[in-house]
Design an enzyme around this catalytic site. Structure first.
Site, PDB file in Angstrom:
ATOM      1  CG  HIS A   1       6.361 -18.917  34.198  1.00 63.03           C
ATOM      2  ND1 HIS A   1       6.648 -18.759  35.539  1.00 63.03           N
ATOM      3  CD2 HIS A   1       6.727 -20.198  33.889  1.00 63.03           C
ATOM      4  CE1 HIS A   1       7.165 -19.881  36.018  1.00 63.03           C
ATOM      5  NE2 HIS A   1       7.214 -20.779  35.033  1.00 63.03           N
ATOM      6  CD  GLU A   2       5.823 -22.088  30.599  1.00 61.24           C
ATOM      7  OE1 GLU A   2       6.944 -22.610  30.410  1.00 61.24           O
ATOM      8  OE2 GLU A   2       5.113 -22.384  31.585  1.00 61.24           O
TER       9      GLU A   2
ATOM     10  CG  HIS B   1      11.174 -21.871  31.976  1.00 60.85           C
ATOM     11  ND1 HIS B   1      12.036 -22.074  33.034  1.00 60.85           N
ATOM     12  CD2 HIS B   1       9.923 -22.124  32.450  1.00 60.85           C
ATOM     13  CE1 HIS B   1      11.330 -22.428  34.102  1.00 60.85           C
ATOM     14  NE2 HIS B   1      10.056 -22.465  33.775  1.00 60.85           N
TER      15      HIS B   1
ATOM     16  CD  GLU C   1       9.934 -23.189  37.445  1.00 58.83           C
ATOM     17  OE1 GLU C   1       9.348 -22.189  36.979  1.00 58.83           O
ATOM     18  OE2 GLU C   1       9.947 -24.299  36.883  1.00 58.83           O
TER      19      GLU C   1
END
EC number: 3.4.24.59
Length: 772
Positions: free
Chosen positions: A558-559, A562, A587
Site C-alpha cells: 500500500h505505502e 503512494h 488512495e
C-alpha cells in the site's frame, strides 16, 4: 499529507546556462559516487543488518580497506547541509522564509510581460519553498527520535503554516493572478499546465475568503492556524487509552475459564478484590479472546477503545472550529467547504455513495456474523435466528474475537498459521519482490544506496534510489521500516520534497537533489519517506530477521503504491506532482497495490523460506487466506461506518447547535442507527486519528477501493505482471499527478467514457459495482 492551499505553477524549462551546467555536473558527480558504492541485493540490506552496518560505515570493527572504500561525506538530513541539528532546521526555515519574501517582492513589482508570463511559475516556486519546510517538519515531528528536533520542527511548522495562510488571503497576489488569466495576450502564451494550475490557484484563493473584508480574512488565518494546532494535539494522543488499566472483579475472571497462567500475570488492587488489567500489551486482548463472561469482555473492550475526556474535548474543539470556518466562508458545513474540487463534489453524493454501499453489503455482513450469533445464542440458551436485524442486535463488538476463536476450536482447520507463513516473507524478500514487480510493469527498479553521514535520522534507515530503465534516477525513497521507541505507530508515506521542473534562473542546489530529463533539462528529484514499525526477531546469536505477516505485506505494498505515484507523477509544477491531487483520488494507486499483495501468483514469486530458500506453495497460501478472509464484508461495512461518522461530524447540524453538540453522543447514536457491531459504550471517536488528516473525506478509502477493484479486474487479474497494462496505468493515470481530471484518468484507464464528467451518476455506478 499536508496540502498547501495556494501556490502551484510551472513553465517550459530550457537548457541551463553554461555556468549553471557546471554546477549541476558537480552535483551529478557526487550522486554518481553514491551510485558506485551501492550495495548488492535489496534483500541483503534489509535482511542482514550486520552487512548493512558494515558497508554503511556504522561498524566500529570495519577493516581499513572497507573504511576507505565506503568513505562517507558529512551532510544533514536528506542531504540538506542545514539539517545537522535542530538549530540548523530553524536556520533552514529562516533562510527559506527570506527566499520566499524576496520572490514575493519580485512578483509584486514586476509588471513587465515577462513578469506576467512567469507569474504562475513563480507562484509554484514560492509554494515549493514553503512546502519543503512544511512537509519536512511534518515528517520530523512524526518520526525523528530526537525530541529537540521534534520541538524545532513544530516551531518551524507553525511559523511557515501561518505565513502560508497569510499568502492565501493576499489580495494583491490574487488580483495579479486574475489579470494574468483574464488577459488573452498573456494567457495564450501559457502552457496548458500553467493555465490549469492558475485556475486551481484562483479557486484556492477564493476558498480562503479572498473577496471578503480584511477582518474576515484575518479570522480565516486565525482559525486555520488554530485548527492545525488543535489537530496536531489530537493526532498526538490517538494512541492513548483513557486509563492505563481496568479493574475486573477477581470472582468474575476466576470463574470465566481463563488460563491460570494468564491470570497469574495480572496485578491486583490493594484489597485483592480486583484484577488490574493493563490497557496496553497483550493481556487484555488475550482475555477478549478467551473470557466467556460477556460483561467482562464488554468492560475490557470498552476500556481498550476509549480515550481520555481531554482527548474528547480536543476532538470536539476541532469539529467546532471547522464548522465555524465553513460558516465564515458562507458554507452550510465543513463537508461542503472541503469537498469543493474533489471527485465527489458535494456531501449528498458522498452520503449517497456510502449508503448505497452499506445497503449492498449489510445482508452479506449479517451472514458473515451468523456463526457468532449461533454460538452466542447457544450460550445464552436462546433460539437460533436467521433474521438479519436479530443477528445484528445479538452480536456486539466484544463478541467478535471470543466467538471467532471458539468457532475455530470447534471447527479445526488444517490451514497453516500466520507464523508459518511469515517465515517465507522476510522484509528483504518483500522489498526485492516489489522492485521486481515494478521492473516488469513500469520499467523501474529500486536500487540500494549508501547514505552519507547525517543523511538519515536513524542507522536503521535504508535509502533506495528509484531507477527508470529509460531515464535513470527519478526519485529517492528513505525506508524507515523497523520498530523504534517513540516512533509513530501508523504506517505512512511522507512527501519530503516534490518533483518539479528546475528553471534557468536557479543556481543553488545545495538543499535539493536533482535529476536530469532525457532532453537535458533538470528536475527536482521527488524525495519521500516510508515509515512502518515492523519488529525484527532474534533467530541466532547477533542475527535478527524481520518476518512479515501477510497483512504487513499488504501494508508495505500500500505505502509503495503512494511512493510510485510520487515517483511517476512528474509534472513541471510541484503543487500537482505525485500525490498532490484530490484527496478522494490519492488512495487509488496505493489500494490497487493491495490487490497485487493478495495475488497468489505475486506471493509465490516473493515468498522464499528464510532458512531453506524453498518457495512457498500456492496451496499453503490459499488455505491460509481462506481462513483469514471470512469477515471481508464486515470489514467493508465497518469502514463505511467510519466514513459516515466523518460525514456526521462535518455536516450542517454542527453550526446550527454548536454549543450543545456532543461528539460522543453523536457517535453512539450513529452506531445504533447503523446496526452492525454496535458500540454505544466507548468514546472511540476520540481515537479516530483520520478525522484530522481526512476531515470530511474519509470516504476516500472506500471510494478508491471500489475503483481500484474495477481497475484490477480490467488490467491485472489475468496477468499481474502485464507490462502492456502497467504502461497503460502509468500513461493514463500515474504520470499526471494532480494535473488531469481524476474522472478522466479513470475513464481512460477503464475505457469507460461515461465516467469522464463524474457527478452523481458516476458515483452511483462506482458504488453499485463494489466488489468485496
Amino acid at each position: 499529507m499536508l496540502r498547501t492551499i495556494i501556490l502551484k505553477a510551472g513553465s517550459n524549462a530550457s537548457i541551463p546556462s553554461p555556468s549553471r551546467q557546471n554546477k549541476l555536473l558537480r552535483f551529478f558527480a557526487t550522486a554518481g559516487a553514491v551510485s558506485r558504492t551501492s550495495p548488492g541485493s535489496i534483500k541483503k540490506i534489509f535482511d542482514d543488518n550486520s552487512y548493512w552496518r558494515n558497508i554503511n560505515g556504522q561498524d566500529a570493527n570495519n577493516s581499513k580497506i572497507s573504511q576507505y572504500l565506503f568513505k562517507k561525506n558529512k551532510t544533514g538530513l536528506f542531504k540538506n547541509p542545514y539539517l545537522t541539528s535542530p538549530d540548523g532546521l530553524r536556520k533552514f526555515s529562516q533562510v527559506s522564509l527570506q527566499q520566499a519574501q524576496e520572490l514575493l517582492d519580485k512578483m509584486r513589482n514586476d509588471f513587465s510581460e515577462s513578469g506576467k508570463l512567469t507569474y504562475i511559475m513563480n507562484l509554484d516556486r514560492l509554494s515549493d519553498t514553503l512546502c519543503r519546510v512544511i512537509d519536512l517538519c511534518e515528517f520530523i515531528r512524526s518520526t525523528h527520535p530526537d525530541d529537540a528536533f521534534v520541538r524545532a520542527a513544530q516551531d518551524c511548522h507553525e511559523q511557515m503554516f501561518e505565513f502560508m495562510n497569510v499568502l492565501n488571503t493576499d489580495v494583491s497576489l490574487c488580483n495579479i493572478l486574475k489579470s494574468v488569466l483574464n488577459n488573452p495576450e498573456v494567457s495564450s502564451k501559457l502552457s496548458a499546465e500553467e493555465l490549469k494550475v492558475g485556475k486551481i490557484l484562483l479557486d484556492d484563493f477564493e476558498k480562503s475568503g479572498i473577496y471578503m473584508n480584511p477582518d474576515v480574512r484575518e479570522k480565516f488565518i486565525q482559525l486555520s492556524q488554530e485548527i492545525s494546532l488543535v489537530g496536531q494535539e489530537f493526532i498526538n494522543h490517538t494512541d492513548y487509552p483513557g486509563s492505563n488499566s481496568v479493574k475486573i472483579p477477581c470472582k468474575d475472571l476466576d470463574n470465566s475459564k481463563v488460563s491460570t497462567f494468564l491470570l497469574k500475570q495480572l496485578n491486583k488492587d490493594v484489597k485483592g478484590q480486583n484484577y488490574k488489567v493493563p490497557t496496553f500489551g497483550y493481556a487484555a486482548y488475550a482475555l477478549l479472546k478467551s473470557c466467556e463472561n460477556e460483561m467482562v469482555r464488554k468492560k475490557l473492550w470498552t476500556a481498550l477503545h476509549s480515550c481520555s475526556d481531554k482527548q474528547v474535548k480536543r476532538l470536539s474543539h476541532l469539529i467546532k472550529l471547522r464548522a465555524i470556518l465553513a460558516n465564515l466562508m458562507h458554507k452550510t458545513s465543513y463537508a461542503e467547504y472541503q469537498l469543493e474540487g474533489k471527485m465527489a463534489k458535494n456531501p449528498k453524493d458522498v452520503q449517497d455513495f456510502i449508503l448505497t454501499l452499506m445497503n449492498n453489503t449489510i445482508e452479506k455482513t449479517a451472514n458473515e456474523l451468523k456463526f457468532i450469533a449461533e454460538l452466542k445464542a447457544k450460550d445464552l440458551k436462546k433460539p437460533l435466528t436467521t433474521n438479519t436485524d436479530e443477528i445484528l442486535k445479538l452480536v456486539r463488538p466484544w463478541d467478535r474475537d471470543y466467538y471467532t476463536g471458539k468457532y475455530f476450536q470447534l471447527n479445526p482447520s488444517n490451514s497453516p498459521n500466520a507464523k508459518e507463513i511469515s517465515y517465507y516473507f522476510t522484509l528483504g524478500n518483500v522489498i526485492q519482490g516489489l522492485s521486481d514487480l515494478f521492473q516488469q510493469i513500469y520499467g523501474i527498479r529500486l536500487e540500494p544506496a549508501i547514505t552519507d553521514e547525517g543523511e538519515t535520522w536513524s542507522p536503521d534507515v535504508r535509502r533506495l534510489n528509484v531507477i527508470s530503465e529509460e531515464e535513470g534516477i527519478i526519485g529517492i525513497i528513505y525506508c524507515d521500516l523497523f520498530e523504534r521507541n517513540g516512533k509513530t505507530s501508523n504506517p505512512a508515506h511522507f512527501t519530503v520534497c516534490c518533483s518539479r521542473q528546475i528553471y534557468p534562473s536557479e543556481t543553488d542546489f545545495s538543499t535539493i537533489q536533482v535529476g536530469e530529463n532525457p532532453d537535458g533539462t533538470y528536475f527536482q528529484l521527488p524525495v519521500i519517506s516510508l515509515v512502518c514499525n515492523f519488529s525484527p526477531i532474534l533467530i541466532a546469536s547477533k542475527k535478527s530477521l524481520c518476518f512479515l505477516q501477510l497483512s504487513e505485506v499488504e501494508t508495505l505494498f500500500h505505502e509503495m503504491g503512494h511512493a510510485m505515484h510520487s515517483m511517476l507523477g512528474r509534472t513541471h509544477m510541484q503543487n500537482i506532482s505525485g500525490t498532490r491531487c484530490a484527496t478522494d483520488f490519492v488512495e487509488l494507486p496505493s489500494i490497487l497495490m493491495e490487490h497485487f499483495a493478495k495475488d497468489i501468483r505475486i506471493l509465490t514469486k516473493i515468498g522464499k523460506h528464510y532458512g531453506t530458500g524453498e518457495t512457498i506453495q500456492a496451496d499453503m497460501l490459499q488455505r491460509f487466506m481462506k481462513s483469514t478472509n471470512f469477515l471481508q464484508n464486515c470489514e467493508t461495512y465497518s469502514q463505511a461506518k467510519m466514513a459516515m461518522l466523518d460525514q456526521s461530524f462535518h455536516d450542517e447540524k454542527i453550526i446550527s447547535d454548536i454549543d450543545n453538540f456532543d461528539v460522543v453522543e453523536n457517535y453512539q447514536a450513529l452506531e445504533r442507527r447503523l446496526k452492525v457491531l454496535v458500540d454505544d459504550q466507548s468514546n472511540w471517536c476520540g481515537r479516530f486519528g483520520h478525522l484530522f488528516g481526512y476531515g470530511a473525506t474519509y470516504y476516500s478509502y472506500l471510494f478508491d477501493r471500489t475503483i481500484a477493484s474495477k481497475i484490477w479486474y480490467a488490467l491485472f487479474e489475468d496477468d499481474p505482471y502485464s507490462r502492456k497494462n502497467g504502461d497503460k496505468f502509468k500513461k493514463h493515470l500515474l504520470k499526471w499527478g494532480g494535473l488531469k481530471d481524476p474522472w478522466k484518468c479513470i475513464a481512460d484507464v477503464l475505457e469507460c467514457p461515461m465516467l469522464e464528467k463524474g457527478g452523481s451518476d458516476a458515483m452511483e455506478f462506482i458504488a453499485q459495482s463494489h466488489k468485496s
